[in-house]
Write a protein that holds these residues in place. Sequence first.
Motif, PDB file in Angstrom:
ATOM      1  N   PRO A 144       0.812  -1.236   0.000  1.00 42.81           N
ATOM      2  CA  PRO A 144       0.000   0.000   0.000  1.00 42.81           C
ATOM      3  C   PRO A 144       0.836   1.273   0.000  1.00 42.81           C
ATOM      4  O   PRO A 144       0.493   2.237  -0.699  1.00 42.81           O
ATOM      5  CB  PRO A 144      -0.825  -0.129   1.285  1.00 42.81           C
ATOM      6  N   ALA A 145       1.930   1.297   0.766  1.00 47.33           N
ATOM      7  CA  ALA A 145       2.764   2.502   0.797  1.00 47.33           C
ATOM      8  C   ALA A 145       3.402   2.755  -0.559  1.00 47.33           C
ATOM      9  O   ALA A 145       3.440   3.900  -1.038  1.00 47.33           O
ATOM     10  CB  ALA A 145       3.841   2.365   1.874  1.00 47.33           C
ATOM     11  N   ILE A 146       3.903   1.699  -1.189  1.00 44.41           N
ATOM     12  CA  ILE A 146       4.509   1.855  -2.513  1.00 44.41           C
ATOM     13  C   ILE A 146       3.460   2.301  -3.532  1.00 44.41           C
ATOM     14  O   ILE A 146       3.725   3.159  -4.391  1.00 44.41           O
ATOM     15  CB  ILE A 146       5.181   0.544  -2.948  1.00 44.41           C
ATOM     16  N   ALA A 147       2.265   1.735  -3.429  1.00 42.93           N
ATOM     17  CA  ALA A 147       1.204   2.104  -4.375  1.00 42.93           C
ATOM     18  C   ALA A 147       0.837   3.576  -4.238  1.00 42.93           C
ATOM     19  O   ALA A 147       0.638   4.279  -5.249  1.00 42.93           O
ATOM     20  CB  ALA A 147      -0.018   1.218  -4.143  1.00 42.93           C
ATOM     21  N   VAL A 148       0.735   4.064  -3.005  1.00 50.02           N
ATOM     22  CA  VAL A 148       0.388   5.474  -2.789  1.00 50.02           C
ATOM     23  C   VAL A 148       1.439   6.383  -3.413  1.00 50.02           C
ATOM     24  O   VAL A 148       1.123   7.372  -4.092  1.00 50.02           O
ATOM     25  CB  VAL A 148       0.238   5.762  -1.282  1.00 50.02           C
ATOM     26  N   VAL A 149       2.713   6.057  -3.194  1.00 48.08           N
ATOM     27  CA  VAL A 149       3.790   6.906  -3.706  1.00 48.08           C
ATOM     28  C   VAL A 149       3.881   6.826  -5.227  1.00 48.08           C
ATOM     29  O   VAL A 149       4.022   7.848  -5.914  1.00 48.08           O
ATOM     30  CB  VAL A 149       5.130   6.511  -3.055  1.00 48.08           C
ATOM     31  N   VAL A 150       3.781   5.607  -5.767  1.00 49.57           N
ATOM     32  CA  VAL A 150       3.911   5.442  -7.218  1.00 49.57           C
ATOM     33  C   VAL A 150       2.769   6.149  -7.948  1.00 49.57           C
ATOM     34  O   VAL A 150       2.979   6.901  -8.899  1.00 49.57           O
ATOM     35  CB  VAL A 150       3.967   3.954  -7.598  1.00 49.57           C
ATOM     36  N   VAL A 151       1.542   5.924  -7.471  1.00 51.80           N
ATOM     37  CA  VAL A 151       0.392   6.543  -8.137  1.00 51.80           C
ATOM     38  C   VAL A 151       0.332   8.038  -7.845  1.00 51.80           C
ATOM     39  O   VAL A 151       0.036   8.841  -8.737  1.00 51.80           O
ATOM     40  CB  VAL A 151      -0.916   5.853  -7.695  1.00 51.80           C
ATOM     41  N   GLY A 152       0.634   8.417  -6.602  1.00 53.67           N
ATOM     42  CA  GLY A 152       0.452   9.805  -6.199  1.00 53.67           C
ATOM     43  C   GLY A 152       1.620  10.719  -6.465  1.00 53.67           C
ATOM     44  O   GLY A 152       1.441  11.948  -6.474  1.00 53.67           O
ATOM     45  N   ALA A 153       2.819  10.194  -6.663  1.00 57.07           N
ATOM     46  CA  ALA A 153       3.980  11.050  -6.929  1.00 57.07           C
ATOM     47  C   ALA A 153       4.580  10.765  -8.301  1.00 57.07           C
ATOM     48  O   ALA A 153       4.796  11.689  -9.093  1.00 57.07           O
ATOM     49  CB  ALA A 153       5.043  10.849  -5.835  1.00 57.07           C
ATOM     50  N   ILE A 154       4.842   9.489  -8.596  1.00 55.58           N
ATOM     51  CA  ILE A 154       5.396   9.149  -9.896  1.00 55.58           C
ATOM     52  C   ILE A 154       4.363   9.382 -11.004  1.00 55.58           C
ATOM     53  O   ILE A 154       4.699   9.848 -12.100  1.00 55.58           O
ATOM     54  CB  ILE A 154       5.872   7.683  -9.914  1.00 55.58           C
ATOM     55  N   GLY A 155       3.092   9.086 -10.708  1.00 55.90           N
ATOM     56  CA  GLY A 155       2.034   9.301 -11.699  1.00 55.90           C
ATOM     57  C   GLY A 155       1.927  10.745 -12.147  1.00 55.90           C
ATOM     58  O   GLY A 155       1.960  11.033 -13.353  1.00 55.90           O
ATOM     59  N   PRO A 156       1.788  11.710 -11.218  1.00 56.51           N
ATOM     60  CA  PRO A 156       1.746  13.116 -11.647  1.00 56.51           C
ATOM     61  C   PRO A 156       2.989  13.567 -12.392  1.00 56.51           C
ATOM     62  O   PRO A 156       2.891  14.362 -13.333  1.00 56.51           O
ATOM     63  CB  PRO A 156       1.590  13.869 -10.316  1.00 56.51           C
ATOM     64  N   LEU A 157       4.173  13.060 -12.008  1.00 53.99           N
ATOM     65  CA  LEU A 157       5.383  13.428 -12.737  1.00 53.99           C
ATOM     66  C   LEU A 157       5.328  12.901 -14.177  1.00 53.99           C
ATOM     67  O   LEU A 157       5.744  13.580 -15.125  1.00 53.99           O
ATOM     68  CB  LEU A 157       6.626  12.888 -12.025  1.00 53.99           C
ATOM     69  N   ALA A 158       4.826  11.672 -14.330  1.00 56.76           N
ATOM     70  CA  ALA A 158       4.686  11.115 -15.681  1.00 56.76           C
ATOM     71  C   ALA A 158       3.697  11.936 -16.505  1.00 56.76           C
ATOM     72  O   ALA A 158       3.926  12.184 -17.709  1.00 56.76           O
ATOM     73  CB  ALA A 158       4.233   9.658 -15.594  1.00 56.76           C
ATOM     74  N   ILE A 159       2.598  12.371 -15.897  1.00 58.71           N
ATOM     75  CA  ILE A 159       1.630  13.209 -16.607  1.00 58.71           C
ATOM     76  C   ILE A 159       2.258  14.546 -16.987  1.00 58.71           C
ATOM     77  O   ILE A 159       2.017  15.083 -18.081  1.00 58.71           O
ATOM     78  CB  ILE A 159       0.377  13.411 -15.741  1.00 58.71           C
ATOM     79  N   LEU A 160       3.080  15.106 -16.064  1.00 58.94           N
ATOM     80  CA  LEU A 160       3.772  16.356 -16.384  1.00 58.94           C
ATOM     81  C   LEU A 160       4.668  16.188 -17.611  1.00 58.94           C
ATOM     82  O   LEU A 160       4.700  17.046 -18.501  1.00 58.94           O
ATOM     83  CB  LEU A 160       4.613  16.809 -15.182  1.00 58.94           C
ATOM     84  N   ILE A 161       5.408  15.086 -17.651  1.00 60.90           N
ATOM     85  CA  ILE A 161       6.292  14.832 -18.789  1.00 60.90           C
ATOM     86  C   ILE A 161       5.478  14.707 -20.074  1.00 60.90           C
ATOM     87  O   ILE A 161       5.856  15.260 -21.127  1.00 60.90           O
ATOM     88  CB  ILE A 161       7.138  13.574 -18.530  1.00 60.90           C
ATOM     89  N   ALA A 162       4.361  13.973 -19.993  1.00 66.08           N
ATOM     90  CA  ALA A 162       3.531  13.793 -21.186  1.00 66.08           C
ATOM     91  C   ALA A 162       2.981  15.125 -21.682  1.00 66.08           C
ATOM     92  O   ALA A 162       2.977  15.409 -22.891  1.00 66.08           O
ATOM     93  CB  ALA A 162       2.395  12.812 -20.880  1.00 66.08           C
ATOM     94  N   TYR A 163       2.518  15.975 -20.770  1.00 62.63           N
ATOM     95  CA  TYR A 163       2.011  17.288 -21.173  1.00 62.63           C
ATOM     96  C   TYR A 163       3.129  18.165 -21.732  1.00 62.63           C
ATOM     97  O   TYR A 163       2.933  18.908 -22.705  1.00 62.63           O
ATOM     98  CB  TYR A 163       1.354  17.991 -19.983  1.00 62.63           C
TER      99      TYR A 163
END
Length: 602
Positions: A45-64
């Motif tokens: 759960p901790a890894i999922a929160v960080v991956v989705v909540g921190a790595i996910g937005p960074l990936a979206i930033l890169i895509a935009y």
Amino acid sequence: MTTITPTITDELVADDFERAEDPVPARRKRRLPAMKIGPVSLIGPAIAVVVVGAIGPLAILIAYSFGLLGNNEPAGVGVYSEIINDGYYWEIYLKSVQMSLIVTFTSVLVGMPLAFVISRSSGWTRTLLVSAVVTPLMVNIVVRNLGWVIVLTNNGLINRVLRPFGLEQSLIGTLGGIGLVLTHVGIPLIILPMLTAIDRLDPAEREAAGALGAHPVMTFWRITLPRVAGAMVAGSTLVFILAMGSIVTPRFLGQGKVTVVPTLILQQIATYRWERSAALSILLFLLVLGYALMAQRTSSRFSKGRSLRARVRGRSLRRRPITAIATVMNRLPVMDRSWIAVRRVYIVAVVSFLLFPMVIILKSSIDSSATLQVGFDGFTLRWFSEAFSPDGFRTELLFSLRLAVVAVVLSLVISLGASWVLARYKVPGKDAIIALLMSPLLVPQASLAIGFVLFFLWLGTAPSFERLLFAHLVITVPYMCRMLVTALESVQPQMEEAAQSLGARPLRVFWRVTLPLVRPGLFAAVLFGFLVSFDEAAISVLLASGDTTTFPVKLLGAMEFQPTPIGAAISALLIVALVAGIIPLERRFGIASNAVGTSKTP
């Protein structure tokens, strides 16, 4: 009778340090059990929160930023090319970097001596000093800025002092005023990590250097500083990240007159230029990441170059300018009495600087004047009743309390399981997992906030309690994991093994043995997690709206351009509640000390 003065030679110093480094027979470390399938699920759960909540937005930033998402720019590096080739953006980035470096250097210069003073204190002196350092970090960021607005305005305290000399100048809406307020937060961020490293120093090394005739300044340079360099770099990295990515302080203190990178990003968001705001956020993140890597590399090289073993090998004992300086320093008097007077003046000055904005808020909350000022017109409690009126801050305050309680409970459940596994099992890639869990702390506030905006825009979600809750989980889980891992690693596992040998089941051992032993660290994690969630404004100001407006967002909107005593009244209540709680908790359990892993727990 002839007095024989010992001569300090390279061989003597090398011999002494070599003896100091001889391994002392120590207790053999307990071999951690191998990883099992059950505990793996607790880290998930901790890894999922960080991956989705921190790595996910960074990936979206890169895509935009590369035009892969959004419809305003074609796919490619066109946005980056425009930014890099535009001198306007270069000027803003250079101005932000310059301010951040000055804030970082000043924070280190002012905060490092106080860390040593606190480490050598005890009893109530240590409790009060630690509380004075921690309080600015725990007080809501909008409340802190409100206090500084009262001090820095045209009729503020600074101008009242400078006016007779003809040096009157308002610091509101200037880069200097923003840097001053960021330094106010940067000093505690330097002190707390360094306090951990200083408390772990072996005083015998300093005493040995003194016995050999080394001057205290040279002892600090050659022995103490290399040992605390890592903590100093860690603190300075946090300060640089804060200064570069802060959204609330430039917006509050700048009042639209100063443009730094975070306010520039907000301007792009306000005009729906998603691709450009994403590219600016990614460049900000890369800049901060580059600083962090460079600082870590410098710290590592400095520590290794100054290590005792390197000195024994003779690399640092060669005749260099520093050797000549050391010879001169050893002939100077120590001046203990003068140092005591200077130390007292320094402590009073720094503590006053840290607490003064809060004192001004307390004064303004009971001042009958309808405008915020340094003077005092008369006593009144009118502003408190207006603060809790239907048109005041009552609704937003209750919403923020509910959000913070839910966030800290969920974060505790997620963090406690992951921390217990990391502290009690031999986890493959443990350092990488911990680095992943801590990764949200390395993302500047501006980049993370814009990442959340674009992430939820991509998901198509509307403003809601659940959306804010998820964002708060992302920023609270790293804090709580770090504190709980440190607390659990400090507990001797023999206590748990003894309970298991008597027939206690693992869950009962954890409940009856482990939790009571880590109670101070647990309290610290809960307290800091609650305050991080309750005080969060950088992300909430972009995600909250309507019924999901939090207290910091409402206070920021109300106080940004026309501060009133009503905001000071509600802020004063928060300050009093915080101080009334932190001092007894620090005295009884060492809440702040356990939060940073210091060994001198009251």
